[in-house]
Design a protein around this motif. Structure first.
Motif, PDB file in Angstrom:
ATOM      1  N   HIS A 147     -52.680 -40.247  -5.756  1.00 17.11           N
ATOM      2  CA  HIS A 147     -51.927 -40.233  -7.013  1.00 17.11           C
ATOM      3  C   HIS A 147     -52.326 -41.364  -7.957  1.00 17.11           C
ATOM      4  N   ASN A 240     -40.370 -37.872 -17.254  1.00 16.19           N
ATOM      5  CA  ASN A 240     -40.554 -37.777 -15.795  1.00 16.19           C
ATOM      6  C   ASN A 240     -41.549 -36.670 -15.435  1.00 16.19           C
ATOM      7  N   TYR A 243     -45.173 -37.733 -16.143  1.00 17.08           N
ATOM      8  CA  TYR A 243     -45.740 -38.618 -15.112  1.00 17.08           C
ATOM      9  C   TYR A 243     -46.044 -37.862 -13.819  1.00 17.08           C
ATOM     10  N   ALA A 244     -45.137 -36.940 -13.448  1.00 19.28           N
ATOM     11  CA  ALA A 244     -45.353 -36.168 -12.214  1.00 19.28           C
ATOM     12  C   ALA A 244     -46.625 -35.332 -12.320  1.00 19.28           C
ATOM     13  N   LYS A 245     -46.830 -34.707 -13.471  1.00 17.33           N
ATOM     14  CA  LYS A 245     -48.041 -33.893 -13.664  1.00 17.33           C
ATOM     15  C   LYS A 245     -49.286 -34.775 -13.738  1.00 17.33           C
ATOM     16  N   TYR A 249     -48.229 -34.809  -8.714  1.00 18.58           N
ATOM     17  CA  TYR A 249     -47.133 -34.512  -7.777  1.00 18.58           C
ATOM     18  C   TYR A 249     -46.652 -33.095  -8.031  1.00 18.58           C
ATOM     19  N   SER A 251     -43.553 -32.119  -8.099  1.00 16.78           N
ATOM     20  CA  SER A 251     -42.309 -32.108  -8.874  1.00 16.78           C
ATOM     21  C   SER A 251     -41.887 -33.550  -9.138  1.00 16.78           C
ATOM     22  N   VAL A 252     -40.919 -33.722 -10.025  1.00 18.47           N
ATOM     23  CA  VAL A 252     -40.382 -35.065 -10.299  1.00 18.47           C
ATOM     24  C   VAL A 252     -39.663 -35.597  -9.056  1.00 18.47           C
ATOM     25  N   MET A 255     -42.234 -36.854  -6.654  1.00 16.08           N
ATOM     26  CA  MET A 255     -42.763 -38.142  -7.120  1.00 16.08           C
ATOM     27  C   MET A 255     -41.776 -39.277  -6.827  1.00 16.08           C
ATOM     28  N   SER A 256     -40.502 -39.034  -7.077  1.00 16.74           N
ATOM     29  CA  SER A 256     -39.482 -40.077  -6.912  1.00 16.74           C
ATOM     30  C   SER A 256     -39.311 -40.482  -5.452  1.00 16.74           C
ATOM     31  N   GLU A 472     -38.346 -28.070 -15.450  1.00 17.05           N
ATOM     32  CA  GLU A 472     -39.693 -27.843 -14.901  1.00 17.05           C
ATOM     33  C   GLU A 472     -40.063 -26.352 -14.943  1.00 17.05           C
TER      34      GLU A 472
END
Length: 598
Positions: A147, A240, A243-245, A249, A251-252, A255-256, A472
């Motif tokens: 990532h 969010n 950043y995930a894309k 990742y 999904s958000v 990622m979290s 999403e």
């Protein structure tokens, strides 16, 4: 005493001993100068980290620098917190903050350079005996590698950082600075301006009209800004997703959770298991309605006192003794460490002029932990003492058994140790109580912790999950949609004995945690893990105590979920939440028995 004492006037016996970190300002200055000179030498390792010996030397220098800066930073800030108006302490704190930023810049090449190694080269480093001490660090770097983007892409994302903080900053300014609430009547019939701080005080009022007016006024004010607040929350969700894309990742949520290496099942199990036990929450609401003696239970009745005025004055010295007794199930070694904290300047006890509000546990590796309190002679302050000493003793055991790098534990683990202490204190107090009124006061205090820390935070976590998943999938969430999602969750969580007032649909708009996405679930999992540990310790005795102390000693030497699992709490299964629910059910049963006995 109405007049607060100046710091210099307070009794030294109730002040922490910061001289255990630095004896004098001169010693602090000398260490600061040493760090500045060492920092310049970090660049010597740049471009050489493919060599295991150079990487080892680089990590050792990094640890040395980080530890020095931590000591300087912690001391300067705790000194500042003694009296935040004192100019010398303010400038010392700022000097330490700048040094911390400089350290980040000096070390910024290390991770990208290690990650630029081929997978084979990185695997060889992980298996290298020379780097055995840093194996967990290297494994974590490798895990993150998928990532981490190219150098130019990372630079671009870093520049986006200032823009990405905008939704949270805008919400903060709107919520804390610009939003003004009308006046409401207090218990004495006086017109008082409603504020965030006063809102909870009004909701805890014995006067139902005060509670009702404050509740409606609060949400009416938010309702007038619903379009702006929805745009702000949607902007945060969009950020969010970006950043995930960008970081690849799925999904958000993924990622979290990735940072702490938490499986998604931990999150979904929490929501599913709480759903299964919502009848317990509904039963508690039925009991609350009965105890308040109302025809209808409304949302503004949730914080109303259930026991008529009950005063439990507890001096600081009494609180120390009770806390010590309550923690005896954890064994002699734990109690001796607690006593060491009491006796040897770990704790700054009373409020003084200019002192930072609230409470915390902090410290630096290599010296004992510290605890800041603003002690009042009441039940809440006694729980704060045991809570913060739980954090402090977690650090004490972690630091005493791990190298500097592996001693730092995650927030996912942090609340477990503090909440376990609270659970043991509550068990002790309930066991000693012979007065029905006192017992009911304690039971409602504990039951409300379950309501606010487990059920309410899980409801927040579910709201975040729904909102992110819908966005999403391409939906656009209007203020009306956000309000409907939130209202329906309240209906589900509180049950048929609660009149879910329409105003509550705007509560999503005032929760700052929604701008620190997918964080609140940690309150619920931490509380559940601690309750599970408490149950095991009280039922099994020594084997469970040994596992728990093993947990404290593990620090951050492994991934959080593994550390808990080894100690007998597997958060990837529903079991710890089930155990917490069985404790909650027992509390309700005891309250029902006391109520029916009247």
């Amino acid at each position: 005493m109405s007049q607060l004492l100046k710091r210099s006037e307070t009794d030294a016996a109730y002040r922490w001993k910061l001289e255990d970190i630095f004896l004098s300002q001169k010693q602090w200055d000398e260490e600061y100068d040493k760090v500045k000179s060492l920092m310049g030498k970090m660049a010597e390792y740049q471009g050489k980290l493919s060599d295991p010996m150079q990487l080892k030397a680089c990590f050792e220098r990094e640890d040395e620098l980080s530890l020095h800066v931590e000591r300087l930073y912690v001391f300067a800030n705790m000194k500042h917190h003694e009296d935040m108006a004192e100019p010398g302490n303010q400038s010392l704190s700022e000097k330490a903050r700048k040094l911390s930023v400089e350290l980040g810049e000096a070390l910024s090449f290390v991770t990208p350079e290690v990650l630029s190694l081929t997978d084979d080269a990185l695997d060889a480093m992980i298996k290298s005996e020379q780097l055995a001490k840093y194996r967990h660090t290297l494994e974590e770097m490798r895990r993150q590698k998928a990532h981490v983007l190219s150098k130019s892409e990372e630079a671009l994302l870093a520049q986006v950082g200032n823009v990405s903080s905008a939704p949270g900053n805008i919400f903060g300014m709107l919520n804390n600075a610009d939003m003004k609430f009308p006046k409401v009547k207090n218990e004495n019939g006086e017109e008082v301006e409603l504020t965030h701080g006063r809102y909870i005080q009004f909701l805890e009022s014995k006067n139902r009209e005060v509670r009702k007016e404050a509740f409606h006024t609060m949400y009416d004010t938010y309702g007038k800004l619903k379009n702006t607040l929805a745009a702000t929350l949607n902007a945060n969700v969009t950020k969010n997703i970006f950043y995930a894309k960008a970081r690849k990742y799925d999904s958000v949520l993924g990622m979290s959770l990735y940072g702490d290496n938490i499986p998604k099942e931990v999150y979904t199990n929490l929501i599913d298991t709480i759903h299964k036990h919502l009848p317990l929450m509904h039963r508690y609401m039925e009991l609350r309605k009965k105890l308040l003696g109302v025809d209808e239970l409304h949302m503004y009745d949730l914080f109303a006192p259930l026991v008529e005025e009950f005063d439990m004055p507890i001096s600081y010295d009494e609180a120390k003794g009770i806390v010590k007794e309550s923690l005896k199930p954890l064994g002699e070694d734990y109690v001796a460490a607690l006593q060491d904290g009491y006796d040897n300047g770990w704790i700054d006890v009373y409020e003084n002029e200019g002192k930072r509000s609230g409470a915390y546990s902090w410290g630096s590796y290599g010296t004992h932990p510290y605890v800041l309190l603003n002690h009042k002679d009441n039940l809440n302050s006694m729980f704060t003492l045991t809570h913060e000493m739980g954090h402090a003793l977690h650090s004490y055991y972690s630091d005493g058994n791990q190298d500097y790098r592996d001693a730092q534990y995650t927030i996912f683990l942090a609340e477990v140790a503090s909440t376990l202490n609270e659970a043991l204190l509550m068990d002790y107090l309930l066991g000693k109580s012979t007065d029905d009124k006192e017992k009911m006061y304690l039971l409602t205090y504990y039951a409300d912790q379950f309501r606010t820390t487990v059920f309410r935070q899980t409801m927040f976590a579910e709201f975040e999950k729904i909102v992110h998943e819908r966005t999403e999938s391409g939906e656009s969430l209007t203020p009306q949609e956000l309000s409907k999602i939130y209202y329906d969750l309240n209906v589900n969580y509180y049950g048929k004995d609660m009149v879910v007032d329409k105003d509550i649909e705007m509560e999503w708009a005032r929760i700052p945690h929604f701008y620190n996405s997918f964080y609140v679930y940690k309150y619920a999992t931490g509380f559940s893990a601690a309750t599970s540990f408490c149950k095991q310790i009280l039922e099994e005795g020594q084997p469970a105590v040994d596992r728990y102390l093993g947990f404290l000693k593990s620090g951050g030497s492994d991934f959080s979920i593994n550390i808990l699992k080894k100690a007998g709490v597997d958060m990837s299964t529903p079991e710890p939440i089930e155990q917490a629910m069985s404790v909650f059910e027992d509390l309700i049963k005891q309250m029902e028995q006391l109520t029916s006995g009247k």
